[in-house]
Design a protein around this motif. Structure first.
Motif, PDB file in Angstrom:
ATOM      1  N   CYS A 296       6.826  56.106  63.487  1.00 14.75           N
ATOM      2  CA  CYS A 296       6.794  55.405  62.199  1.00 14.75           C
ATOM      3  C   CYS A 296       6.322  56.339  61.085  1.00 14.75           C
ATOM      4  CB  CYS A 296       5.880  54.186  62.292  1.00 14.75           C
ATOM      5  SG  CYS A 296       6.552  52.829  63.287  1.00 14.75           S
ATOM      6  N   THR A 297       5.381  57.222  61.404  1.00 13.93           N
ATOM      7  CA  THR A 297       4.912  58.201  60.418  1.00 13.93           C
ATOM      8  C   THR A 297       6.049  59.129  60.007  1.00 13.93           C
ATOM      9  OG1 THR A 297       2.672  58.131  61.347  1.00 13.93           O
ATOM     10  CG2 THR A 297       3.223  60.018  59.968  1.00 13.93           C
ATOM     11  N   ALA A 298       6.864  59.545  60.986  1.00 10.00           N
ATOM     12  CA  ALA A 298       8.012  60.405  60.678  1.00 10.00           C
ATOM     13  C   ALA A 298       9.005  59.691  59.766  1.00 10.00           C
ATOM     14  CB  ALA A 298       8.693  60.846  61.968  1.00 10.00           C
ATOM     15  N   ILE A 299       9.217  58.403  60.011  1.00 11.22           N
ATOM     16  CA  ILE A 299      10.129  57.623  59.156  1.00 11.22           C
ATOM     17  C   ILE A 299       9.579  57.539  57.737  1.00 11.22           C
ATOM     18  CG2 ILE A 299      11.100  55.322  58.780  1.00 11.22           C
ATOM     19  CD1 ILE A 299      11.163  55.015  61.854  1.00 11.22           C
ATOM     20  N   ILE A 300       8.269  57.357  57.617  1.00 12.60           N
ATOM     21  CA  ILE A 300       7.630  57.325  56.297  1.00 12.60           C
ATOM     22  C   ILE A 300       7.874  58.644  55.563  1.00 12.60           C
ATOM     23  CG2 ILE A 300       5.389  57.332  55.119  1.00 12.60           C
ATOM     24  CD1 ILE A 300       4.457  55.303  57.288  1.00 12.60           C
ATOM     25  N   GLY A 301       7.741  59.769  56.277  1.00 16.82           N
ATOM     26  CA  GLY A 301       8.003  61.079  55.674  1.00 16.82           C
ATOM     27  C   GLY A 301       9.439  61.224  55.217  1.00 16.82           C
ATOM     28  N   LEU A 302      10.379  60.684  55.994  1.00 15.04           N
ATOM     29  CA  LEU A 302      11.797  60.757  55.630  1.00 15.04           C
ATOM     30  C   LEU A 302      12.073  59.959  54.357  1.00 15.04           C
ATOM     31  CD1 LEU A 302      14.742  61.530  56.276  1.00 15.04           C
ATOM     32  CD2 LEU A 302      14.877  59.469  57.700  1.00 15.04           C
ATOM     33  N   VAL A 303      11.534  58.750  54.275  1.00 11.64           N
ATOM     34  CA  VAL A 303      11.727  57.921  53.083  1.00 11.64           C
ATOM     35  C   VAL A 303      11.090  58.577  51.859  1.00 11.64           C
ATOM     36  CG1 VAL A 303      11.112  55.710  52.012  1.00 11.64           C
ATOM     37  CG2 VAL A 303      11.959  55.768  54.363  1.00 11.64           C
ATOM     38  N   ASN A 304       9.910  59.160  52.038  1.00  8.82           N
ATOM     39  CA  ASN A 304       9.245  59.874  50.940  1.00  8.82           C
ATOM     40  C   ASN A 304      10.123  60.994  50.403  1.00  8.82           C
ATOM     41  OD1 ASN A 304       6.887  60.701  49.299  1.00  8.82           O
ATOM     42  ND2 ASN A 304       6.813  62.443  50.695  1.00  8.82           N
ATOM     43  N   MET A 305      10.791  61.715  51.307  1.00  8.02           N
ATOM     44  CA  MET A 305      11.670  62.811  50.902  1.00  8.02           C
ATOM     45  C   MET A 305      12.902  62.278  50.156  1.00  8.02           C
ATOM     46  SD  MET A 305      13.622  65.605  53.339  1.00  8.02           S
ATOM     47  CE  MET A 305      14.680  64.355  54.086  1.00  8.02           C
ATOM     48  N   LEU A 306      13.559  61.264  50.724  1.00  6.87           N
ATOM     49  CA  LEU A 306      14.801  60.766  50.140  1.00  6.87           C
ATOM     50  C   LEU A 306      14.571  60.085  48.795  1.00  6.87           C
ATOM     51  CD1 LEU A 306      16.529  59.291  53.338  1.00  6.87           C
ATOM     52  CD2 LEU A 306      16.989  61.475  52.203  1.00  6.87           C
ATOM     53  N   ALA A 307      13.450  59.378  48.657  1.00  3.98           N
ATOM     54  CA  ALA A 307      13.189  58.661  47.411  1.00  3.98           C
ATOM     55  C   ALA A 307      12.930  59.608  46.246  1.00  3.98           C
ATOM     56  CB  ALA A 307      12.000  57.716  47.590  1.00  3.98           C
ATOM     57  N   THR A 308      12.538  60.848  46.533  1.00  3.27           N
ATOM     58  CA  THR A 308      12.326  61.831  45.463  1.00  3.27           C
ATOM     59  C   THR A 308      13.613  62.082  44.681  1.00  3.27           C
ATOM     60  OG1 THR A 308      10.621  62.883  46.833  1.00  3.27           O
ATOM     61  CG2 THR A 308      11.433  64.143  44.961  1.00  3.27           C
ATOM     62  N   PHE A 309      14.768  61.947  45.355  1.00  3.18           N
ATOM     63  CA  PHE A 309      16.048  62.144  44.673  1.00  3.18           C
ATOM     64  C   PHE A 309      16.255  61.109  43.570  1.00  3.18           C
ATOM     65  CE2 PHE A 309      16.971  64.357  48.677  1.00  3.18           C
ATOM     66  CZ  PHE A 309      17.559  65.522  48.202  1.00  3.18           C
ATOM     67  N   ILE A 310      15.650  59.920  43.711  1.00  3.49           N
ATOM     68  CA  ILE A 310      15.804  58.883  42.691  1.00  3.49           C
ATOM     69  C   ILE A 310      15.231  59.363  41.366  1.00  3.49           C
ATOM     70  CG2 ILE A 310      15.197  56.523  42.029  1.00  3.49           C
ATOM     71  CD1 ILE A 310      15.024  55.838  44.999  1.00  3.49           C
ATOM     72  N   ALA A 311      14.036  59.935  41.419  1.00  2.20           N
ATOM     73  CA  ALA A 311      13.398  60.435  40.192  1.00  2.20           C
ATOM     74  C   ALA A 311      14.213  61.562  39.584  1.00  2.20           C
ATOM     75  CB  ALA A 311      11.985  60.917  40.500  1.00  2.20           C
ATOM     76  N   VAL A 312      14.672  62.493  40.422  1.00  2.19           N
ATOM     77  CA  VAL A 312      15.450  63.624  39.918  1.00  2.19           C
ATOM     78  C   VAL A 312      16.710  63.135  39.197  1.00  2.19           C
ATOM     79  CG1 VAL A 312      16.757  65.683  40.584  1.00  2.19           C
ATOM     80  CG2 VAL A 312      14.569  65.202  41.676  1.00  2.19           C
ATOM     81  N   GLY A 313      17.336  62.079  39.738  1.00  3.13           N
ATOM     82  CA  GLY A 313      18.587  61.583  39.164  1.00  3.13           C
ATOM     83  C   GLY A 313      18.419  60.702  37.944  1.00  3.13           C
ATOM     84  N   LEU A 314      17.252  60.034  37.806  1.00  3.71           N
ATOM     85  CA  LEU A 314      17.102  59.026  36.755  1.00  3.71           C
ATOM     86  C   LEU A 314      16.162  59.408  35.619  1.00  3.71           C
ATOM     87  CD1 LEU A 314      16.916  55.744  38.890  1.00  3.71           C
ATOM     88  CD2 LEU A 314      18.901  56.722  37.723  1.00  3.71           C
ATOM     89  N   VAL A 315      15.334  60.449  35.820  1.00  4.09           N
ATOM     90  CA  VAL A 315      14.281  60.731  34.830  1.00  4.09           C
ATOM     91  C   VAL A 315      14.834  61.027  33.445  1.00  4.09           C
ATOM     92  CG1 VAL A 315      14.189  63.189  35.465  1.00  4.09           C
ATOM     93  CG2 VAL A 315      12.215  62.103  34.383  1.00  4.09           C
ATOM     94  N   ASP A 316      15.981  61.694  33.348  1.00  7.92           N
ATOM     95  CA  ASP A 316      16.545  62.013  32.042  1.00  7.92           C
ATOM     96  C   ASP A 316      17.511  60.944  31.547  1.00  7.92           C
ATOM     97  OD1 ASP A 316      15.203  64.460  31.578  1.00  7.92           O
ATOM     98  OD2 ASP A 316      16.532  65.473  32.978  1.00  7.92           O
ATOM     99  N   LYS A 317      17.752  59.912  32.373  1.00 10.19           N
ATOM    100  CA  LYS A 317      18.622  58.812  31.951  1.00 10.19           C
ATOM    101  C   LYS A 317      17.795  57.603  31.520  1.00 10.19           C
ATOM    102  CE  LYS A 317      22.415  60.183  35.043  1.00 10.19           C
ATOM    103  NZ  LYS A 317      23.255  59.789  36.214  1.00 10.19           N
ATOM    104  N   TRP A 318      16.841  57.217  32.345  1.00 10.67           N
ATOM    105  CA  TRP A 318      16.032  56.037  32.057  1.00 10.67           C
ATOM    106  C   TRP A 318      14.803  56.363  31.224  1.00 10.67           C
ATOM    107  CZ3 TRP A 318      15.667  52.567  37.060  1.00 10.67           C
ATOM    108  CH2 TRP A 318      16.953  52.171  37.429  1.00 10.67           C
TER     109      TRP A 318
END
Length: 466
Positions: A296-318
């Motif tokens: 479960c800890t490994a899954i948490i690390g994976l989600v933490n990594m993937l969710a970072t892409f959301i900020a990279v994609g939206l920070v200059d739009k939103w």
């Protein structure tokens, strides 16, 4: 003949792009190493504590000592990057990574582990300051944002890989290999850094203009672009850093400094590192067995990594503030729901899966908002003459607050209970929504020059941007 010429030019451009990508990846490996060092303790702590009969306070010291080293490393990194250069500082950081990883793997007592965790922290602090700086100076204007963001992304990749490695070695309980395996990528990182070019900006600072021109010509597709960049660097270097003088004489700079401190404190007090450092402990209290805790800890690390892409994609739009509002709301609700759940009977599988889901929701909220955006904002709000001091102070605040959280979490859970502790972090995240509204500016689409002018003209912090 013309086609041959065009093909030759295209091949040069492709080779230049490839070279920049390779250099960027090699330098960003500093982020991977930082992530590995941050993530490894989550899996190793329980096995280490069992072997050395470590108390709660001793475990907190093992976790938080790395942040103490990182704070020292971040302070030293500014001097190192200026005097030794960005490349040599990265070499020093890579070497310390190797020493720290092997030292933790071979440690013989709790004090020796704490000492080598401090050593690992020194490497993290040096790299966290130097690698983004180096990447920003190597990259072209059009690729700078992506290159610097790569460092933060690699941190999350390193945390995920550490969680995977921890899971693999958890079957045998071999905490020494959990630490020691990080020495392998550290050695590869050290080898790769030796082949990096010097930063052209640092070369110009040292008066080595010919070398700077050669480096830039090898990294830019257009010689005119390289020449223009050299002129821009020289002009910018004419603005001398007078951070301490500005701090004493200008109340507006003190406002931006205070805002930077607040932003980094908010990032760490949101609670992400209680998950990164203590996830197996939290999951144990939620009723998971040892093997399930690690996966479960490994899954948490994976989600933490993937969710970072959301900020990279939206920070200059939103924009910055809308994403922060969403992130802190998600984190507050996630922590509150988890607190209520942990106050009930956690023996059923349904309750356990809901607990993991809520942890994933929290990590998503953080990784898409406060995780990367606080660094963006701190780099935007400081005036040019005080930028070095402002960013150094906010970075130091980050590590000191990180250390405070890491050194107190187990004690908080023992004092207030698991549910009560998560209620505390839920309340903190709710309060950060208010602080964001009151003090944080929206800087989307604003030039640094305009933000600085508005700051020094005395405009309210929340109105510095749009």
């Amino acid at each position: 003949m013309a086609l041959d010429t065009e093909a030759g030019v295209a091949s040069i451009f492709d080779a230049t792009k490839f070279k920049i990508i390779v250099i960027g990846v090699l330098a960003a490996l500093a982020g991977l190493m930082s992530g590995l060092d941050i993530g490894v303790v989550a899996g190793a702590l329980e096995f280490f504590a069992r072997q050395f009969d470590a108390s709660t306070v001793a475990q907190e010291w093992v976790v938080s000592s790395m942040m103490a080293g990182a704070a020292i490393g971040a302070l030293a990194a500014g001097w190192m990057a200026h005097v030794l250069g960005r490349k040599r500082s990265l070499i020093a950081g890579a070497s310390i990574f190797v020493i720290g990883s092997l030292g933790c793997a071979l440690c013989w007592s709790i004090p020796s582990m704490i000492v080598f965790r401090v050593v690992m922290g020194l490497a993290v602090g040096i790299s966290a300051f130097t690698a983004p700086l180096y990447l920003s100076e190597i990259a072209s204007e059009n690729t700078r944002g992506a290159m610097v963001s790569t460092y933060q992304l690699m941190v999350t990749v390193g945390i995920f890989l550490a969680f995977l490695s921890n899971t693999y070695f958890s079957y045998s309980g071999n905490w020494r290999w959990m630490f020691g395996v990080a020495a392998i990528p550290a050695a590869l990182f050290l080898t790769g850094v030796l082949f990096l070019p010097y930063s052209p900006r640092w070369l110009i600072i040292q008066g080595r203009h010919k070398e700077a021109r050669e480096v830039l010509l090898s990294l830019r597709e257009d010689p005119l672009e390289a020449a223009k960049e050299i002129r821009a660097i020289r002009e910018q270097l004419e603005v001398k850093q007078h951070g301490f003088a500005l701090l004493k004489s200008n109340p507006n700079f003190r406002r931006s400094l205070a805002l930077g401190i607040m932003l980094q404190a908010m990032q760490q007090l949101a609670g992400i590192n209680i998950i990164m450092y203590y996830a197996p402990n939290i999951l144990s209290r939620a009723g998971f067995d040892a093997t399930s805790q690690m996966w479960c800890t490994a899954i948490i690390g994976l989600v933490n990594m993937l969710a970072t892409f959301i900020a990279v994609g939206l920070v200059d739009k939103w924009g910055r503030k809308p994403i922060l509002y969403i992130g802190f709301t998600v984190m507050a609700l996630g922590m509150a729901a988890l607190a209520m759940l942990l106050a009930t009977d956690m023996s059923s599988q349904t309750s356990q899966f809901i607990a993991v889901f809520l942890l994933l929701i929290f990590c998503t909220g953080f990784a898409m908002s406060a995780g990367p955006l606080m660094w963006v904002l701190c780099s935007e709000i400081q005036p040019m003459q005080g930028r070095n001091l402002g960013i150094s102070v906010s970075t130091l605040t980050n590590w000191l607050t990180n250390m405070l959280v890491g050194a107190s979490f187990l004690t908080l859970m023992n004092t207030f209970g698991t549910s009560g502790t998560f209620w505390l972090f839920a309340i903190l995240n709710a309060s950060f929504i208010v602080l964001t509204f009151l003090f944080v500016p929206e800087t989307k689409g604003m030039s640094l020059e305009v933000i600085e002018k508005r700051l020094l003209d005395g405009v309210k912090l929340r109105k510095l941007g749009r």
